[in-house]
Motif scaffolding. Structure first.
Motif, PDB file in Angstrom:
ATOM      1  N   VAL A   1       0.812  -1.217   0.000  1.00  0.00           N
ATOM      2  CA  VAL A   1       0.000   0.000   0.000  1.00  0.00           C
ATOM      3  C   VAL A   1       0.852   1.278   0.000  1.00  0.00           C
ATOM      4  N   TYR A   2       1.767   1.400   0.970  1.00  0.00           N
ATOM      5  CA  TYR A   2       2.489   2.666   1.142  1.00  0.00           C
ATOM      6  C   TYR A   2       3.265   3.087  -0.103  1.00  0.00           C
ATOM      7  N   PHE A   3       4.181   2.224  -0.578  1.00  0.00           N
ATOM      8  CA  PHE A   3       4.997   2.596  -1.736  1.00  0.00           C
ATOM      9  C   PHE A   3       4.165   2.789  -3.009  1.00  0.00           C
ATOM     10  N   PRO A   4       3.179   1.899  -3.308  1.00  0.00           N
ATOM     11  CA  PRO A   4       2.346   2.170  -4.491  1.00  0.00           C
ATOM     12  C   PRO A   4       1.616   3.510  -4.419  1.00  0.00           C
ATOM     13  N   VAL A   5       1.085   3.835  -3.235  1.00  0.00           N
ATOM     14  CA  VAL A   5       0.370   5.109  -3.067  1.00  0.00           C
ATOM     15  C   VAL A   5       1.313   6.290  -3.251  1.00  0.00           C
ATOM     16  N   GLU A   6       2.480   6.243  -2.581  1.00  0.00           N
ATOM     17  CA  GLU A   6       3.419   7.360  -2.653  1.00  0.00           C
ATOM     18  C   GLU A   6       3.953   7.540  -4.071  1.00  0.00           C
ATOM     19  N   MET A   7       4.265   6.442  -4.759  1.00  0.00           N
ATOM     20  CA  MET A   7       4.761   6.551  -6.143  1.00  0.00           C
ATOM     21  C   MET A   7       3.684   7.110  -7.066  1.00  0.00           C
ATOM     22  N   TYR A   8       2.454   6.665  -6.869  1.00  0.00           N
ATOM     23  CA  TYR A   8       1.361   7.165  -7.703  1.00  0.00           C
ATOM     24  C   TYR A   8       1.163   8.667  -7.498  1.00  0.00           C
ATOM     25  N   LEU A   9       1.220   9.128  -6.247  1.00  0.00           N
ATOM     26  CA  LEU A   9       1.027  10.552  -5.966  1.00  0.00           C
ATOM     27  C   LEU A   9       2.106  11.392  -6.634  1.00  0.00           C
ATOM     28  N   VAL A  10       3.344  10.884  -6.630  1.00  0.00           N
ATOM     29  CA  VAL A  10       4.445  11.614  -7.262  1.00  0.00           C
ATOM     30  C   VAL A  10       4.303  11.596  -8.779  1.00  0.00           C
ATOM     31  N   GLN A  11       4.046  10.414  -9.349  1.00  0.00           N
ATOM     32  CA  GLN A  11       4.003  10.272 -10.804  1.00  0.00           C
ATOM     33  C   GLN A  11       2.807  10.999 -11.412  1.00  0.00           C
TER      34      GLN A  11
ATOM     35  N   THR B   1      -0.396  14.504  -8.115  1.00  0.00           N
ATOM     36  CA  THR B   1      -1.627  14.805  -7.390  1.00  0.00           C
ATOM     37  C   THR B   1      -1.399  15.940  -6.398  1.00  0.00           C
ATOM     38  N   GLN B   2      -2.267  16.929  -6.416  1.00  0.00           N
ATOM     39  CA  GLN B   2      -2.114  18.101  -5.560  1.00  0.00           C
ATOM     40  C   GLN B   2      -2.319  17.729  -4.087  1.00  0.00           C
ATOM     41  N   ARG B   3      -1.434  18.251  -3.235  1.00  0.00           N
ATOM     42  CA  ARG B   3      -1.547  17.999  -1.799  1.00  0.00           C
ATOM     43  C   ARG B   3      -2.872  18.528  -1.263  1.00  0.00           C
ATOM     44  N   PHE B   4      -3.486  17.721  -0.382  1.00  0.00           N
ATOM     45  CA  PHE B   4      -4.729  18.051   0.305  1.00  0.00           C
ATOM     46  C   PHE B   4      -5.940  18.105  -0.636  1.00  0.00           C
ATOM     47  N   SER B   5      -5.762  17.588  -1.860  1.00  0.00           N
ATOM     48  CA  SER B   5      -6.931  17.416  -2.726  1.00  0.00           C
ATOM     49  C   SER B   5      -7.723  16.216  -2.227  1.00  0.00           C
TER      50      SER B   5
ATOM     51  N   ILE C   1      -6.099  13.135   0.001  1.00  0.00           N
ATOM     52  CA  ILE C   1      -6.560  12.819   1.360  1.00  0.00           C
ATOM     53  C   ILE C   1      -7.053  11.373   1.432  1.00  0.00           C
ATOM     54  N   TRP C   2      -7.812  10.930   0.419  1.00  0.00           N
ATOM     55  CA  TRP C   2      -8.334   9.567   0.403  1.00  0.00           C
ATOM     56  C   TRP C   2      -7.197   8.542   0.394  1.00  0.00           C
TER      57      TRP C   2
END
Length: 454
Positions: A398-408, A411-415, A419-420
């Motif tokens: 979960v953690y690494f897939p989520v973090e990589m997806y947010l970077v790639q 995704t805007q912070r606090f959107s 948050i989800w």
């Protein structure tokens, strides 16, 4: 020839939707399915199926995020990341890359130990069921089988198969192993259904699982078992550690991420159906006293030949699953040694991978021997599966897939999406923590009353 190579200069990949799905099923439907009846016995009819479905959905969603990280920065035209670690390095870098390596390769070692324990248990169950068939069920002490001789048998097989050059050469083994997983799951379901049809007043199931003062002594024991059961379910679905490696075997057209998403969907859906059937029917058959490995729980029942076939299928499946998880570890260690000591003739030599064949033979053989020795000393199936799930479900799944997806995806912070995804990650972190607590307590409890090689 130009057409013989992919865009990265490597020989053309030949993987398809079928081979990718086979790899996934081989990796997922492993020894974890055998502990699901026990897990449902701890959670009961309400929480058990809910936990299975929740972790299934989380696994499918996080896998979808991870498939887009095979190429960076664009998921279709970007540079290839050949391993999970390379994907983390390309997207997150720094300390997270090192933590990912520690978690991923630690998981591979733990999985190899768990699979060795499970395979030896199934081999012992074959001999035990034959013994019961021969002398009857009135003298169970005469059919007690030690598992460590069978660990040696399994180790010899894996030493031979470990000489397969690399992950790309495993397609045939994965297809065979996937067929075996279906076979023993169906046999287990048939035996459990037969046991239910045969009736019996000694099987008790409840909405909340094992009862305090009956199957467990204290509330604390009940809580620890619930935590451990969650870890077992998490480990049963886990294959994120090899998802990128599986995706790297696919043809480049159609795009790898599109094919991998289809393969993940098919693999997880098939897995969920089997898991739900094995868990619920297994729990109905054995009740709150369900064994840790529900197929070996049929050791004293007939037809003995069907039980033997089921356990043989487990062994054949785990023979392949062991290689699916260990080949990436083998490749990483060999490449690291080759880069660290390029002038050492014992390590570096001009073969297909730039690594000495002799070094591969020695290192891979030593790895199998060491993991087999650990399996002999600590043959605790449920505790091991729960601990694996606890240690790897959140960071790798979960953690690494989520973090990589947010970077790639930038995704805007606090959107809303940010948050989800963050809430999902921290909720799964909590699951890993409680599962780890339960598994460690179970391991400590088992160690206090165990004699090695007994």
């Amino acid at each position: 020839m130009k057409n013989s190579f992919d865009d990265d200069g490597q020989p053309k990949r030949t993987g398809t939707l079928l081979t990718a799905t086979s790899h996934i099923i081989t990796a997922v439907i492993g020894s974890g399915v055998l502990s699901l009846a026990w897990a449902l016995a701890q959670l009961g009819w309400i929480a058990g199926p809910i936990a299975l479905m929740a972790i299934s959905i989380i696994t499918l969603y996080s896998s979808s995020l991870l498939t887009d990280c095979y190429r960076s920065p664009d998921p279709v035209t970007g540079r290839r990341n050949y391993t999970y670690m390379e994907a983390v390095k390309a997207n997150l870098g720094g300390i997270k890359y090192k933590l990912c390596g520690f978690a991923q390769y630690g998981f591979f070692v733990a999985a190899s130990i768990a699979y060795t324990i499970t395979a030896s248990t199934s081999l012992a169950a074959i001999k035990r069921s034959n013994c019961f068939h021969k002398i009857g069920h009135n003298h169970p002490e005469k059919c007690h089988e030690k598992s460590y001789p069978f660990i040696i048998v399994f180790a010899v097989i894996e030493i031979i198969l470990s000489q397969i050059p690399n992950f790309h050469k495993l397609s045939w083994l994965s297809i065979v192993a996937a067929i075996m997983s279906f076979a023993y799951s169906l046999i287990g379901l048939g035996l459990a259904a037969g046991k239910i049809a045969g009736g019996g007043n000694d099987v008790i199931t409840t909405l909340t699982g094992v009862r305090v003062g009956v199957e467990v002594a204290t509330n604390a024991q009940k809580i620890f078992r619930v935590f451990q059961a969650i870890g077992n379910i998490a480990s049963a679905y886990f294959y994120s550690t090899v998802l990128i490696e599986i995706q790297d075997t696919l043809k480049s057209s159609p795009p790898e991420n599109r094919v991998m998403k289809k393969a993940s969907t098919i693999g997880v859906l098939i897995t969920t159906v089997f898991y739900m059937l094995c868990g619920t029917i297994g729990y109905a058959a054995f009740g709150n006293n369900a064994p840790g490995n529900f197929l070996t729980g049929f050791g004293v029942y007939e037809p003995f030949w069907l039980i033997d076939i089921g356990n043989a299928c487990i062994v054949l499946h785990l023979v392949g699953a062991y290689q699916v998880f260990c080949q990436p570890l083998f490749a990483y260690v060999e490449q690291w040694c080759s880069n660290s000591w390029p002038q050492n003739k014992l390590i570096s030599k001009a073969d297909a991978d730039g690594v000495s064949t002799m070094f591969k033979l020695v290192w891979r053989t030593l790895f199998v021997i060491i993991t087999s020795l650990v399996s002999m000393i600590f043959p605790f199936f449920n505790d091991m599966m729960g601990l694996i799930g606890a240690a790897t479900f959140w960071p790798m799944g979960v953690y690494f897939p989520v973090e990589m997806y947010l970077v790639q995806s930038k995704t805007q912070r606090f959107s809303t999406k940010w948050i989800w995804l963050k809430l999902l990650s921290w909720a799964c972190c909590l699951v890993s923590i409680v599962a780890g607590i339960g598994s460690i307590q179970g391991l400590i409890s088992s160690l206090t009353k165990y004699e090695p090689f007994s």
